[in-house]
Structure formats: C-alpha cells, structure tokens
Design a protein around this motif. Sequence first.
Motif, PDB file in Angstrom:
ATOM      1  N   LEU A 284      -6.043 -20.054 -41.754  1.00  0.00           N
ATOM      2  CA  LEU A 284      -6.044 -18.855 -42.594  1.00  0.00           C
ATOM      3  C   LEU A 284      -7.430 -18.231 -42.637  1.00  0.00           C
ATOM      4  N   GLU A 285      -8.457 -19.052 -42.777  1.00  0.00           N
ATOM      5  CA  GLU A 285      -9.822 -18.512 -42.774  1.00  0.00           C
ATOM      6  C   GLU A 285     -10.131 -17.818 -41.451  1.00  0.00           C
ATOM      7  N   GLU A 286      -9.689 -18.413 -40.360  1.00  0.00           N
ATOM      8  CA  GLU A 286      -9.909 -17.783 -39.054  1.00  0.00           C
ATOM      9  C   GLU A 286      -9.241 -16.410 -38.980  1.00  0.00           C
ATOM     10  N   LYS A 287      -8.016 -16.302 -39.502  1.00  0.00           N
ATOM     11  CA  LYS A 287      -7.313 -15.023 -39.491  1.00  0.00           C
ATOM     12  C   LYS A 287      -8.032 -13.991 -40.350  1.00  0.00           C
TER      13      LYS A 287
ATOM     14  N   PHE B  58     -17.054 -18.763 -47.165  1.00  0.00           N
ATOM     15  CA  PHE B  58     -15.977 -19.468 -47.844  1.00  0.00           C
ATOM     16  C   PHE B  58     -16.514 -20.645 -48.648  1.00  0.00           C
ATOM     17  N   ILE B  59     -15.779 -20.996 -49.691  1.00  0.00           N
ATOM     18  CA  ILE B  59     -16.014 -22.202 -50.477  1.00  0.00           C
ATOM     19  C   ILE B  59     -14.929 -23.191 -50.098  1.00  0.00           C
ATOM     20  N   ARG B  60     -15.290 -24.450 -49.942  1.00  0.00           N
ATOM     21  CA  ARG B  60     -14.301 -25.465 -49.575  1.00  0.00           C
ATOM     22  C   ARG B  60     -13.780 -26.140 -50.833  1.00  0.00           C
ATOM     23  N   GLN B  61     -12.491 -26.454 -50.824  1.00  0.00           N
ATOM     24  CA  GLN B  61     -11.876 -27.189 -51.909  1.00  0.00           C
ATOM     25  C   GLN B  61     -11.687 -28.626 -51.482  1.00  0.00           C
TER      26      GLN B  61
END
Length: 205
Positions: free
Chosen positions: A14-17, A200-203
């Motif tokens: 999703l991040e890549e998209k 982005f922030i990672r969860q």
Amino acid sequence: MCTLAEKIIEMNYLEEKIVQEGVILPGNVLKVDGFLNHQVDIELMRFITQELQRRFEGVKVTKILTIEASGIAIATMLAHYLNVPFVYAKKGLTVNSTDDKYVSQAFSFTGKQQNLVYVSKPYISPDDHVLIVDDFLAESEATHALIDIIRQAGATLAGIGIAIEKGYQKGGRLLRDEGLRVESIAIIKEMDIKTQTFKFIRQLQ
C-alpha cells in the motif's frame, strides 16, 4: 497494545502504491482514487484485507462495520476472508429507512458538512463483536460516529482497521489515547506537495 515507531523498513504494498500513484493536493488532501476509493485495485485490496485479517487474528469478530461509500470495498473482501456479515452505515435519512435506527453524527472535512449516519437496529445486536474498517483515518469523526453506534447497540468494539491513516492529524492519536486498538496499513507522517513525496510511520505489533 500496538505502538508506533519511525523504524526504517521496507515499504509495504500500500505504501508503494501511495508513493507511485498518490497525488498530493492543496490542503493536505491525498488523492488515491486511481487505486483505492474510486477505481479499486483488487490485488491491493487483497493485500489490505489479508493484512487486516492477519493483524486481528485471534480477535473475536462477528460483524464488520464501515461507512458509505469508500469503506465498502474493504469491508466486502475482509468479510469474505473472515466469513462474517458486514454492515455499512448510511449517510442521511431516506424514504425507505423506516426501521428503528442507531443514529450518530460525523463532520465531513471533504464535504465541509455535518452528516447524520445510521444503521438499522436489526443489523447490530448486543451479542455482536464489531470490527470497524475504513479507507482513511484523519480526524476520526467518522470512526467515532461508528463507535457511538456500536455502543448504542450494546455491542462490543473488536478493533479498528484502517487502510491509510494521516498520522499528522489527530484522529489516530485520539483513538489510541482512548485505549482502542487501531491497526493502520499505511500511516503517513508527512506529505510534501512540492516534491510529491511521503514519509511513513511504522506500526509495531
């Protein structure tokens, strides 16, 4: 309880998209209608819903709840994987909405208006364990309206699953501060309209 961290790891699908196809518009608006909330990329939707299924593994879920219209695609596929029904809250009251209802309010920041949202009472019961899902989380207005409906029904909130969370807005923090479990597939820390770039922030789980 899940926490957030700015650990640098490989981007998920999703991040890549978002990086490849998302468009940042004035007013901190992220346009993703080419793959998420107008035209739907089924491979991406499969990734999002399978990831939500994985993250909520072991959590009792008897029903999925979303709000029209953009959350419906996520709810449909996730309901398929979990083999449970899904319900979507409708906006506004229509001539055929004659059942008794659970009604709440949510301010739409894109539409700049207050919306009544409702679910007919037969579709959520006190025995239900309800997982909320949606495409975006920003100020949490829609999510809080759905939580209110679940509480009116006397049902149990199983958790909140989000495709894209705008981490620079307060919604996710408010929900987590309330002790609620929020799982977001992509959490955006920053967007730069000039360079059309994202952080982005990672969860962590």
